[in-house]
Write an enzyme that holds these catalytic residues in place. Sequence first.
Site, PDB file in Angstrom:
ATOM      1  N   PRO A 241      16.184  38.099 -17.359  1.00 53.14           N
ATOM      2  CG  PRO A 241      15.525  40.329 -17.348  1.00 53.14           C
ATOM      3  CD  PRO A 241      15.280  39.020 -16.660  1.00 53.14           C
TER       4      PRO A 241
ATOM      5  CB  THR B 274      21.402  33.305 -21.639  1.00 54.08           C
ATOM      6  OG1 THR B 274      20.745  32.488 -22.606  1.00 54.08           O
ATOM      7  CG2 THR B 274      22.910  33.262 -21.906  1.00 54.08           C
TER       8      THR B 274
ATOM      9  CE  LYS C 118      22.246  31.455 -25.992  1.00 53.51           C
ATOM     10  NZ  LYS C 118      21.064  31.895 -25.241  1.00 53.51           N
TER      11      LYS C 118
ATOM     12  CE  LYS D 267      22.155  37.716 -20.356  1.00 52.86           C
ATOM     13  NZ  LYS D 267      20.792  37.165 -20.391  1.00 52.86           N
TER      14      LYS D 267
END
Length: 291
Positions: free
Chosen positions: A66, A94, A169, A244
């Site tokens: 996570p 990520t 990303k 996030k």
Amino acid sequence: MTTVAFIGLGNMGSGMADNLVKNGFNVVAFDLSEAALAKAKDAGCAIAQSTQEAVSNADIVVTMLPAGKHVMDIYTSQILDNVGGNTLLIDCSTIDVETANKVSELAASKELQMLDAPVSGGIAAAAGGTLTFMVGGDKEAFEKAQGVLGAMGKKIVHAGGHGAGQAAKICNNMLLGATMIATCESFQLATKLGLDAQVFFDIASNASGQTWSMTSYCPVKGVGPQSPADNDFAGGFASALMLKDLGLAMQGAKGVDAQVPMGELAAKWFEMHCEEGNSSMDFSSIINRLA
């Protein structure tokens, strides 16, 4: 047969591990969720009782976790001291660039090769084996990872050295978050000016205002290709996950003194959107804030 330890069997990881099995890898999986482990077992994975057990005889370790704190903890306490000297480490989570770099440095101190390889494409692409991997790390390690990454994705890009995959990303998703809001604004304005949404789509998707958010992921029900908007914004890429990633982008921008005013505004909007109870809805549901 190459043995892959797969750690983290959430919505993304479960599909990725499944595709490794389908492509002939011996997958030894571990997750804290018993339900996730049962699903992985049904897909053909061998089930380990711990991360340490999963990685102990692995040729390759793939993690899908996570957040950065989880990656740092699991590598320092459970992986780095329990793998063989030739094991290739690939983190597909990520996370922030700083943590990715720190974990890679720790791996290098033990003479282990490691890649940061976050993905794009969402749950459907994870299940279908069509993910895009943005990979940071040494060229030699990147070449070694082609087979395992190719079993899970359709496009594998070497972004640069350690941390470059994470940088790619978060920059991509900052752009996606901002353009989705602009796409929603444009449809709202077009409708209020009397334009039919489909007509506006037909025009803008073939004009200079064309974006992926419009042509591939239209936030208006019944317009363009099938998208979460056609399913009341269920599934897709959760607003909480977009928030996030925007947070990671803001953290990265602050660290290098980059000016990202549109990114900052997008982050604030998605923060409000999630606070209003929309965390689990697809991020294109941000259009509802403009109603």
